[in-house]
Design an enzyme around this catalytic site. Structure first.
Site, mmCIF file in Angstrom:
data_model
loop_
_atom_site.group_PDB
_atom_site.id
_atom_site.type_symbol
_atom_site.label_atom_id
_atom_site.label_comp_id
_atom_site.label_asym_id
_atom_site.label_seq_id
_atom_site.Cartn_x
_atom_site.Cartn_y
_atom_site.Cartn_z
ATOM 1 N N PHE A 29 90.902 -32.193 -38.717
ATOM 2 C CA PHE A 29 91.355 -33.191 -40.000
ATOM 3 C C PHE A 29 92.018 -32.234 -40.818
ATOM 4 C CE2 PHE A 29 92.278 -36.651 -43.374
ATOM 5 C CZ PHE A 29 92.208 -37.433 -42.818
ATOM 6 N N SER A 97 85.499 -30.365 -35.620
ATOM 7 C CA SER A 97 85.535 -31.724 -36.494
ATOM 8 C C SER A 97 86.394 -33.310 -35.875
ATOM 9 C CB SER A 97 86.472 -31.252 -37.672
ATOM 10 O OG SER A 97 85.547 -32.294 -38.942
ATOM 11 N N MET A 98 86.609 -33.593 -36.605
ATOM 12 C CA MET A 98 87.606 -34.634 -36.010
ATOM 13 C C MET A 98 88.432 -34.213 -34.271
ATOM 14 S SD MET A 98 91.380 -36.650 -36.979
ATOM 15 C CE MET A 98 92.270 -35.237 -36.909
ATOM 16 N N ASP A 195 76.517 -28.387 -43.983
ATOM 17 C CA ASP A 195 78.119 -28.877 -43.783
ATOM 18 C C ASP A 195 77.868 -29.621 -44.529
ATOM 19 O OD1 ASP A 195 80.422 -30.194 -42.828
ATOM 20 O OD2 ASP A 195 79.487 -29.381 -40.875
ATOM 21 N N HIS A 225 81.336 -25.924 -42.570
ATOM 22 C CA HIS A 225 81.854 -27.419 -41.821
ATOM 23 C C HIS A 225 82.593 -26.743 -40.679
ATOM 24 C CE1 HIS A 225 82.995 -30.952 -40.135
ATOM 25 N NE2 HIS A 225 84.737 -30.546 -40.288
#
Length: 256
Positions: A29, A97-98, A195, A225
């Site tokens: 993202f 992530s996303m 994270d 992250h």
């Protein structure tokens, strides 16, 4: 959705032609393919064909992103998958992530995906963004610095995030959550123990919900992250390569 701004320098997709094993990689993202480029270059050096896709609305301007729905991001990854199919026999997918959320979504639809690798995938909670889920007054919010432990690392990312896009992210997570029980492909999940964006418990939720016979988790102790750019990036690349080789050798053995 037609983007109105040009792609930022260094933020475009990348493609490395190699053997008949293709690896599709998705950034996260507000990020860009630059955040997963090291991973792509490493895997290309191992002989694989690699495509790092730029998700729509990313890597240009956050106003472009605001006009996107999460279906646009799903379509971006599907287009990357279809592109790789023209070049490769076997396809693996990696998502940060996303990008991990999108990878899970893709894997339940295309059952011939040989395996997926998730890096701090988001599925049920992103505490810094929760306050915007039902906020319809703000348009943009400050993004802050990328969550990277290593010093002097520059990630190409937006300085602001559209609130509408945050809400689309949560909608994507909800849809993908519902589909987890039909994910059956082999999964390797990387989980940063510290994270500040996506809690490690997201990875636990994924692994407990999917139906894959092969599911492994690797704990990262020296990255935050954006682990694909952090201190463990080489380790992650190595483990992805080993995971792919192991699955390919199992397929070869079963054919014999």
């Amino acid at each position: 959705m037609i983007e109105q701004y040009p792609v930022l320098p260094g933020a475009g997709s990348f493609f490395f032609k190699g053997n008949e094993t293709g690896i599709l990689i998705s950034h996260g993202f507000v990020g860009t393919p630059q955040s997963v480029r090291y991973l792509g270059e490493y895997l290309a050096s191992e002989g694989f064909t690699v495509y790092g896709v730029r998700l729509r609305g990313h890597g240009t301007h956050y106003e472009d992103m605001e006009r996107c729905s999460y279906q646009d991001w799903i379509k971006s990854l599907e287009e990357g998958y279809n592109f790789l199919q023209k070049h490769c026999r076997d396809i693996f997918v990696i998502g940060q992530s996303m990008g991990g959320t999108l990878t899970l979504n893709l894997s339940q639809k295309y059952k011939n995906i040989k395996g997926i690798m998730l890096i701090n995938a988001a599925i049920n909670s992103i505490p810094p963004m929760e306050r915007y889920k039902n906020n319809y007054t703000l348009r943009f919010v400050d993004e802050g610095e990328p969550d990277i432990k290593a010093k002097n690392v520059h990630e190409i990312t937006y300085l602001k995030a559209p609130v509408r896009s945050i809400q689309q992210l949560f909608a994507l997570m909800a849809e993908t959550r519902d589909k987890l029980p039909i994910v059956t492909c082999p999964v390797l999940a990387f989980r940063s123990e510290e994270d500040h964006v996506v809690p490690p418990e997201n990875t636990n939720y994924i692994l407990s919900s999917i139906q894959s016979d092969i599911k492994e988790v690797i704990h990262l102790y020296n990255s935050y992250h954006v682990a694909s750019m952090d201190n463990d990036k080489e380790f992650i690349a190595e483990q992805c390569s080993l995971f792919i080789d192991k699955l390919l050798s199992n397929v070869t053995t079963s054919i014999k």
